[in-house]
Scaffold this motif. Structure first.
Motif: not given
Length: 205
Positions: A40-45, A130-136
């Motif tokens: 719920d929302g954008t709190s999954m990292i 292959k690459s790094g990632l950060y998403l919320c």
């Protein structure tokens, strides 16, 4: 359950051992469950750290993102995002270095059977990232993991040119060069004129 919080030990792939079919199945099943998880929302990292990167670089990124989260208008979502970032920071403290294949960290509030539960999960992927990632977001992003799990067959490749020979391994979209060395091949000869006699003699010999 396969999808549960915790820190996983090193994978068979990083220790130089071939993964068993059971281990491959476990990885695929866990990725499927992560892909289905919703929040719920954008709190999954989703935090993916590729091989060769440093833990302190990821910690610096999370510290910056924590400061940015202050600008989230929704008080509830802001608190959830900051909680997830804090969980990621705490989890990274368990690692002195990034594992050989990289590091995957998933944190956030997940809706499970109608109830909201906080999840913190970290593990080394079965093959190098292959690459790094950060998403919320309101879901976990596992596309990079799905890609490296698509093919489990390795093929040896030998490429020969006029100047070098390359030995490598092809595994799905992943390519690894094992050895490269230079060669000195003789130049091409024309077979006309006086050379024709010499080649004819060589064939008889």
């Amino acid at each position: 359950k396969l999808l549960r919080g915790g820190k996983e030990t090193k994978s068979a792939a990083s220790t130089g051992n071939q993964m068993t079919q059971a281990e491959i199945w476990m990885h695929k099943k866990r990725v499927e469950q992560l892909a289905k998880a919703k929040g719920d929302g954008t709190s999954m990292i989703t935090l993916l750290i590729k091989p060769g990167d440093a833990i302190h670089q990821a910690q610096t990124l999370l510290l910056q993102e924590y400061g940015t989260a202050v600008n989230i208008k929704s008080r509830v979502n802001r608190a959830s995002v900051q909680q997830a970032i804090t969980s990621c920071q705490s989890r990274l403290k368990l690692y002195k270095t990034v594992p050989p294949n990289g590091l995957c960290v998933f944190c956030g509030n997940v809706i499970d059977e109608g109830q909201q539960k906080h999840l913190t999960l970290s593990f080394e992927p079965p093959r190098p990232l292959k690459s790094g990632l950060y998403l919320c977001d309101n879901r976990f992003h596992v596309e990079a993991l799905e890609e490296i799990l698509q093919v489990d067959n390795k093929y040896g490749v030998v490429i020969v040119s006029g100047t070098e020979v390359v030995f490598g391994v092809l595994n799905g979209q992943s390519r690894e060069v094992l050895h490269t060395f230079s060669v000195d091949l003789p130049k091409k000869h024309g077979r006309g004129g006086q050379s024709a006699v010499r080649f004819a003699r060589l064939r008889l010999e």
